[in-house]
Write a protein that holds these residues in place. Structure first.
Motif, PDB file in Angstrom:
ATOM      1  N   LEU A  12       8.197  -1.400  14.666  1.00 13.64           N
ATOM      2  CA  LEU A  12       7.056  -1.270  13.413  1.00 13.64           C
ATOM      3  C   LEU A  12       7.378  -2.657  12.536  1.00 13.64           C
ATOM      4  N   LEU A  13       6.372  -3.140  11.999  1.00 15.27           N
ATOM      5  CA  LEU A  13       6.555  -3.942  10.984  1.00 15.27           C
ATOM      6  C   LEU A  13       6.393  -3.116   9.423  1.00 15.27           C
ATOM      7  N   VAL A  14       7.547  -3.057   8.958  1.00 18.65           N
ATOM      8  CA  VAL A  14       7.592  -2.217   7.718  1.00 18.65           C
ATOM      9  C   VAL A  14       7.493  -2.891   6.524  1.00 18.65           C
ATOM     10  N   GLU A  15       6.689  -2.749   5.658  1.00 20.74           N
ATOM     11  CA  GLU A  15       6.615  -3.197   4.359  1.00 20.74           C
ATOM     12  C   GLU A  15       7.301  -2.444   3.202  1.00 20.74           C
ATOM     13  N   LEU A  16       8.466  -3.065   2.873  1.00 18.89           N
ATOM     14  CA  LEU A  16       9.320  -2.364   2.016  1.00 18.89           C
ATOM     15  C   LEU A  16       8.574  -1.997   0.771  1.00 18.89           C
ATOM     16  N   ASP A  17       8.747  -0.849  -0.019  1.00 17.47           N
ATOM     17  CA  ASP A  17       8.472  -0.875  -1.211  1.00 17.47           C
ATOM     18  C   ASP A  17       8.748  -1.819  -2.155  1.00 17.47           C
ATOM     19  N   GLU A  18       9.628  -2.652  -1.937  1.00 21.74           N
ATOM     20  CA  GLU A  18      10.028  -3.673  -2.766  1.00 21.74           C
ATOM     21  C   GLU A  18       9.231  -5.081  -2.387  1.00 21.74           C
ATOM     22  N   GLY A  19       8.845  -4.933  -1.315  1.00 19.86           N
ATOM     23  CA  GLY A  19       7.766  -5.876  -0.876  1.00 19.86           C
ATOM     24  C   GLY A  19       7.947  -6.769   0.299  1.00 19.86           C
TER      25      GLY A  19
ATOM     26  N   GLY B 240      12.968 -11.420  -8.171  1.00 24.12           N
ATOM     27  CA  GLY B 240      12.729 -10.392  -7.420  1.00 24.12           C
ATOM     28  C   GLY B 240      12.820 -10.695  -5.959  1.00 24.12           C
ATOM     29  N   ALA B 241      12.655  -9.533  -5.209  1.00 23.37           N
ATOM     30  CA  ALA B 241      12.723  -9.657  -3.840  1.00 23.37           C
ATOM     31  C   ALA B 241      11.900 -10.862  -3.083  1.00 23.37           C
ATOM     32  N   THR B 242      12.403 -11.180  -1.925  1.00 28.59           N
ATOM     33  CA  THR B 242      11.688 -12.237  -1.153  1.00 28.59           C
ATOM     34  C   THR B 242      11.740 -11.940  -0.022  1.00 28.59           C
ATOM     35  N   ASP B 243      11.063 -12.936   0.962  1.00 27.76           N
ATOM     36  CA  ASP B 243      11.079 -12.815   2.378  1.00 27.76           C
ATOM     37  C   ASP B 243      12.514 -12.809   3.086  1.00 27.76           C
ATOM     38  N   TYR B 244      12.678 -11.967   4.231  1.00 22.16           N
ATOM     39  CA  TYR B 244      13.818 -12.093   4.861  1.00 22.16           C
ATOM     40  C   TYR B 244      14.430 -13.123   5.502  1.00 22.16           C
ATOM     41  N   ALA B 245      13.401 -14.146   5.871  1.00 21.48           N
ATOM     42  CA  ALA B 245      13.440 -15.396   6.250  1.00 21.48           C
ATOM     43  C   ALA B 245      14.083 -16.591   4.960  1.00 21.48           C
ATOM     44  N   ALA B 246      13.732 -16.107   3.762  1.00 23.07           N
ATOM     45  CA  ALA B 246      14.211 -17.264   2.597  1.00 23.07           C
ATOM     46  C   ALA B 246      15.565 -17.356   2.553  1.00 23.07           C
TER      47      ALA B 246
ATOM     48  N   ARG C  16      12.588   2.548   1.757  1.00 22.92           N
ATOM     49  CA  ARG C  16      11.172   3.454   1.865  1.00 22.92           C
ATOM     50  C   ARG C  16      10.113   2.337   2.007  1.00 22.92           C
ATOM     51  N   GLY C  17       9.210   2.502   2.820  1.00 20.82           N
ATOM     52  CA  GLY C  17       8.288   1.685   3.017  1.00 20.82           C
ATOM     53  C   GLY C  17       6.937   2.192   3.718  1.00 20.82           C
TER      54      GLY C  17
ATOM     55  N   GLY D  16      -0.218   2.341   7.595  1.00 16.38           N
ATOM     56  CA  GLY D  16      -0.136   2.727   6.209  1.00 16.38           C
ATOM     57  C   GLY D  16       0.649   4.171   6.045  1.00 16.38           C
ATOM     58  N   ASP D  17       1.199   4.431   7.149  1.00 14.38           N
ATOM     59  CA  ASP D  17       2.012   5.950   7.161  1.00 14.38           C
ATOM     60  C   ASP D  17       3.477   5.203   6.410  1.00 14.38           C
ATOM     61  N   ALA D  18       3.763   6.309   5.426  1.00 12.88           N
ATOM     62  CA  ALA D  18       5.200   6.151   4.779  1.00 12.88           C
ATOM     63  C   ALA D  18       6.299   6.306   5.882  1.00 12.88           C
ATOM     64  N   VAL D  19       7.303   5.416   5.805  1.00 14.75           N
ATOM     65  CA  VAL D  19       8.555   5.655   6.522  1.00 14.75           C
ATOM     66  C   VAL D  19       9.586   5.171   5.859  1.00 14.75           C
ATOM     67  N   VAL D  20      10.882   5.678   6.189  1.00  8.42           N
ATOM     68  CA  VAL D  20      12.167   5.658   5.525  1.00  8.42           C
ATOM     69  C   VAL D  20      13.346   4.998   6.611  1.00  8.42           C
ATOM     70  N   PHE D  21      14.057   4.201   6.046  1.00 12.73           N
ATOM     71  CA  PHE D  21      15.213   3.732   6.926  1.00 12.73           C
ATOM     72  C   PHE D  21      16.224   5.173   7.281  1.00 12.73           C
ATOM     73  N   SER D  22      16.192   5.031   8.589  1.00 10.25           N
ATOM     74  CA  SER D  22      17.119   6.103   9.124  1.00 10.25           C
ATOM     75  C   SER D  22      18.303   5.675   9.840  1.00 10.25           C
TER      76      SER D  22
END
Ligand SMILES: [Zn+2]
Length: 130
Positions: A87-94, A39-45, A63-64, A112-118
């Motif tokens: 923002l520090l966005v937590e993606l739906d994928e984690g 599955g998905a992992t951290d961007y630093a991995a 989405r996140g 906690g607000d929903a945001v989307v990549f624009s």
């Protein structure tokens, strides 16, 4: 002596980051994901933290939710005048990533607000309210 506003301090130092930004600027937000299927992992991995296999770039929904945010009152990028919100966005994928809030002047954002990549331009990834 370089400019105080160095827009690409990590350019080419990390080819994974460069590729993530290149794809984001083409409209495709990606995350790192285990090539063996964990599955998905951290961007630093750079390897899977669960099994040690390589990670690869995979497209995400874009989405996140806002995990946290900070308003910057100092200009650190020539194309990003202050004030602006990061923002520090937590993606739906984690995974979580830092992005600029694309919606200044609108309703205030909350954790906690929903945001989307624009989109992304000049190495700046942006999210707006979903
Ligand atoms: Zn794995």
């Amino acid at each position: 002596m370089g400019s105080r506003l160095d827009d690409t301090p990590t350019k080419d130092l990390d080819p994974v980051v460069s590729e993530i930004l290149r794809r984001a600027e083409a409209g495709e937000l990606c995350c790192l994901s285990c090539a063996a299927g964990c599955g998905a992992t951290d961007y630093a991995a750079r390897i899977c933290p669960s099994c040690g296999n390589p990670v690869e770039l995979r497209p995400v929904s874009g989405r996140g939710r806002i995990h946290s945010y900070s308003v910057f009152h100092t200009q650190y990028h020539s194309k990003l005048p202050a004030p602006y919100t990061v923002l520090l966005v937590e993606l739906d994928e984690g995974p979580r990533l830092a992005a600029v809030f694309d919606g200044e002047g609108g309703p205030p954002q909350k954790v906690g607000d929903a945001v989307v990549f624009s989109g992304a331009v000049n190495g700046i990834v942006r999210f707006s309210m979903a």
